[in-house]
Design a protein around this motif. Structure first.
Motif, PDB file in Angstrom:
ATOM      1  N   SER A  12       0.643  -1.307   0.109  1.00 11.83           N
ATOM      2  CA  SER A  12      -0.177  -0.069   0.103  1.00 11.83           C
ATOM      3  C   SER A  12       1.009   1.156  -0.146  1.00 11.83           C
ATOM      4  O   SER A  12       1.657   1.208   0.896  1.00 11.83           O
ATOM      5  CB  SER A  12      -0.965   0.126   1.195  1.00 11.83           C
ATOM      6  OG  SER A  12      -1.813  -1.051   1.192  1.00 11.83           O
ATOM      7  N   LEU A  13       0.883   2.122  -0.982  1.00 12.86           N
ATOM      8  CA  LEU A  13       1.704   3.301  -1.244  1.00 12.86           C
ATOM      9  C   LEU A  13       0.909   4.451  -1.735  1.00 12.86           C
ATOM     10  O   LEU A  13       0.097   4.140  -2.750  1.00 12.86           O
ATOM     11  CB  LEU A  13       2.791   2.819  -1.990  1.00 12.86           C
ATOM     12  CG  LEU A  13       3.727   3.806  -2.332  1.00 12.86           C
ATOM     13  CD1 LEU A  13       4.699   4.298  -1.109  1.00 12.86           C
ATOM     14  CD2 LEU A  13       4.870   3.326  -3.373  1.00 12.86           C
ATOM     15  N   SER A  14       1.198   5.462  -1.463  1.00 12.78           N
ATOM     16  CA  SER A  14       0.607   6.788  -2.096  1.00 12.78           C
ATOM     17  C   SER A  14       1.513   7.576  -2.780  1.00 12.78           C
ATOM     18  O   SER A  14       2.646   7.781  -2.212  1.00 12.78           O
ATOM     19  CB  SER A  14      -0.301   7.652  -1.194  1.00 12.78           C
ATOM     20  OG  SER A  14      -1.724   6.896  -0.939  1.00 12.78           O
ATOM     21  N   VAL A  15       1.353   8.329  -3.822  1.00 10.23           N
ATOM     22  CA  VAL A  15       2.370   9.386  -4.555  1.00 10.23           C
ATOM     23  C   VAL A  15       1.292  10.502  -4.683  1.00 10.23           C
ATOM     24  O   VAL A  15       0.463  10.514  -5.303  1.00 10.23           O
ATOM     25  CB  VAL A  15       2.942   8.711  -5.638  1.00 10.23           C
ATOM     26  CG1 VAL A  15       3.752   9.773  -6.327  1.00 10.23           C
ATOM     27  CG2 VAL A  15       3.724   7.627  -5.332  1.00 10.23           C
ATOM     28  N   ASN A  16       1.738  11.641  -4.201  1.00 13.18           N
ATOM     29  CA  ASN A  16       1.221  12.954  -4.188  1.00 13.18           C
ATOM     30  C   ASN A  16       1.867  13.623  -5.489  1.00 13.18           C
ATOM     31  O   ASN A  16       2.989  13.570  -6.019  1.00 13.18           O
ATOM     32  CB  ASN A  16       1.304  13.657  -3.231  1.00 13.18           C
ATOM     33  CG  ASN A  16       0.435  13.195  -1.917  1.00 13.18           C
ATOM     34  OD1 ASN A  16      -0.393  12.892  -2.192  1.00 13.18           O
ATOM     35  ND2 ASN A  16       0.861  13.700  -1.022  1.00 13.18           N
ATOM     36  N   LYS A  17       0.841  14.326  -6.343  1.00 15.06           N
ATOM     37  CA  LYS A  17       1.429  15.187  -7.363  1.00 15.06           C
ATOM     38  C   LYS A  17       2.486  16.156  -7.058  1.00 15.06           C
ATOM     39  O   LYS A  17       2.433  16.923  -6.147  1.00 15.06           O
ATOM     40  CB  LYS A  17       0.167  15.912  -8.074  1.00 15.06           C
ATOM     41  CG  LYS A  17       0.493  16.795  -9.190  1.00 15.06           C
ATOM     42  CD  LYS A  17      -0.760  17.334  -9.902  1.00 15.06           C
ATOM     43  CE  LYS A  17      -0.534  17.943 -11.261  1.00 15.06           C
ATOM     44  NZ  LYS A  17       0.540  18.184 -11.789  1.00 15.06           N
ATOM     45  N   GLY A  18       3.636  15.982  -7.796  1.00 16.92           N
ATOM     46  CA  GLY A  18       4.874  17.079  -7.743  1.00 16.92           C
ATOM     47  C   GLY A  18       6.035  16.366  -6.789  1.00 16.92           C
ATOM     48  O   GLY A  18       7.015  16.951  -6.667  1.00 16.92           O
ATOM     49  N   GLU A  19       5.607  15.060  -6.308  1.00 13.13           N
ATOM     50  CA  GLU A  19       6.677  14.594  -5.480  1.00 13.13           C
ATOM     51  C   GLU A  19       7.785  13.890  -6.267  1.00 13.13           C
ATOM     52  O   GLU A  19       7.401  13.512  -7.481  1.00 13.13           O
ATOM     53  CB  GLU A  19       6.041  13.199  -4.530  1.00 13.13           C
ATOM     54  CG  GLU A  19       5.336  13.767  -3.261  1.00 13.13           C
ATOM     55  CD  GLU A  19       4.999  12.816  -2.442  1.00 13.13           C
ATOM     56  OE1 GLU A  19       5.605  12.590  -1.319  1.00 13.13           O
ATOM     57  OE2 GLU A  19       4.386  11.853  -2.727  1.00 13.13           O
ATOM     58  N   VAL A  20       8.966  13.374  -5.847  1.00  9.88           N
ATOM     59  CA  VAL A  20       9.820  12.771  -6.255  1.00  9.88           C
ATOM     60  C   VAL A  20      10.340  11.602  -5.276  1.00  9.88           C
ATOM     61  O   VAL A  20      10.838  11.820  -4.477  1.00  9.88           O
ATOM     62  CB  VAL A  20      11.303  13.495  -6.678  1.00  9.88           C
ATOM     63  CG1 VAL A  20      12.292  12.601  -7.351  1.00  9.88           C
ATOM     64  CG2 VAL A  20      10.705  14.581  -7.392  1.00  9.88           C
ATOM     65  N   VAL A  21       9.645  10.378  -5.751  1.00 12.44           N
ATOM     66  CA  VAL A  21       9.629   9.361  -4.665  1.00 12.44           C
ATOM     67  C   VAL A  21      10.806   8.207  -5.155  1.00 12.44           C
ATOM     68  O   VAL A  21      10.830   7.798  -6.286  1.00 12.44           O
ATOM     69  CB  VAL A  21       8.408   8.450  -4.543  1.00 12.44           C
ATOM     70  CG1 VAL A  21       8.594   7.215  -3.497  1.00 12.44           C
ATOM     71  CG2 VAL A  21       7.415   9.535  -4.023  1.00 12.44           C
ATOM     72  N   GLY A  22      11.788   7.904  -4.330  1.00 11.39           N
ATOM     73  CA  GLY A  22      12.681   7.171  -4.516  1.00 11.39           C
ATOM     74  C   GLY A  22      12.256   5.700  -3.968  1.00 11.39           C
ATOM     75  O   GLY A  22      11.806   5.681  -3.082  1.00 11.39           O
ATOM     76  N   LEU A  23      12.538   4.965  -5.077  1.00 16.65           N
ATOM     77  CA  LEU A  23      11.942   3.289  -4.858  1.00 16.65           C
ATOM     78  C   LEU A  23      13.387   2.639  -4.579  1.00 16.65           C
ATOM     79  O   LEU A  23      14.063   2.315  -5.648  1.00 16.65           O
ATOM     80  CB  LEU A  23      10.928   2.718  -5.868  1.00 16.65           C
ATOM     81  CG  LEU A  23      10.382   1.429  -5.550  1.00 16.65           C
ATOM     82  CD1 LEU A  23       9.471   1.500  -4.265  1.00 16.65           C
ATOM     83  CD2 LEU A  23       9.541   0.971  -6.735  1.00 16.65           C
TER      84      LEU A  23
END
Length: 253
Positions: A28-39
């Motif tokens: 379960s994971l959320s990403v918001n507009k404008g984020e830079v998420v490292g996986l």
């Protein structure tokens, strides 16, 4: 860098099985507009599988994927591209005999039905210029160096007009100068408002670029938070970063 806005991607208890093997387990994971998420996470943790599951290459065995308010759990790859999900691939495989220009134009035509070849090529020139390949526009992709092919891969992904861009190890195999150039491009994309999720093994790049880090291990999400917190998380240190990294980081801090 644009401030994160509303949620653009949401995964709810997403699992993916391959012949009994659980490649992803209740993520379960959320990403918001404008984020830079490292996986991040060890090899085999499920990072590329997660991207494949979101983009429709290998649909989820269970769980729900929502993009921009729409359920895309069972979406096809061409549909995800047309909705604004774009990606680069870890192993770059351009159309070798096509020019760099036509590789990028092909991506535009794939993701935007009804686009004319003329307008696709015009857009391709803009994207090639952005990644620094304008001088190589008419060269066949087969003649490009690895670093150039990586930049071509990015130009192809941008030609698909992404709302959310997945970058799968864009720095793998590059030297330090090439990594620095790629990092600058990622900063520029983020400044332009493109939401980014990047799979990356170079922690220097992750910490330089990402606003948040999510960590996978054995197909499970074991941590999700601010970079400064993630690199101190004992579970992340044990599963991925290692004690030496943690000790060096503590010494710097």
């Amino acid at each position: 860098m644009s401030k994160p806005g509303h949620e653009i991607l949401h995964l709810s208890n997403v699992s993916r099985h391959f012949s009994g093997l659980k490649a992803l387990s209740d993520v379960s994971l959320s990403v918001n507009k404008g984020e830079v998420v490292g996986l991040i996470g060890p090899n085999g943790a499920g990072k590329t599988t997660l991207v494949n599951t979101i983009c429709g290459v290998t649909p989820a065995s269970s769980g729900v994927v929502t993009f921009d308010g729409r359920d895309i759990t069972r979406i096809k790859t061409y549909q995800s591209a047309r909705l604004g999900l774009s990606r680069t691939f870890q192993i770059v495989q351009p159309f070798a005999e096509f020019s760099a220009l036509d590789n990028v134009a092909a991506a535009a035509l794939f993701s935007q039905p009804g686009e004319s070849l003329k307008s696709a090529r015009e857009a391709a020139r803009v994207h090639l210029a952005f990644v620094g390949l304008d001088a190589q526009a008419n060269q066949s992709a087969a003649t490009l160096t690895l670093a150039m092919r990586k930049r071509l891969e990015l130009a192809k992904a941008l030609a698909m007009k992404p709302k959310l861009l997945f970058l799968d190890e864009v720095n793998a195999g590059l030297n330090s100068a090439e990594v620095e150039r790629a990092t600058k491009l990622i900063h520029q994309l983020a400044a332009d408002g493109i939401t980014i999720v990047m799979i990356e093994h170079l922690m220097k790049v992750v910490l330089n670029v990402c606003t948040r880090i999510a960590v996978l291990h054995n197909g499970k999400l074991i941590a999700d938070g601010a970079p400064r917190d993630i690199i101190k998380d004992p579970a992340v240190v044990d599963a991925y970063l290692g004690q030496q990294y943690a000790q060096r980081n503590a010494a710097r801090g």
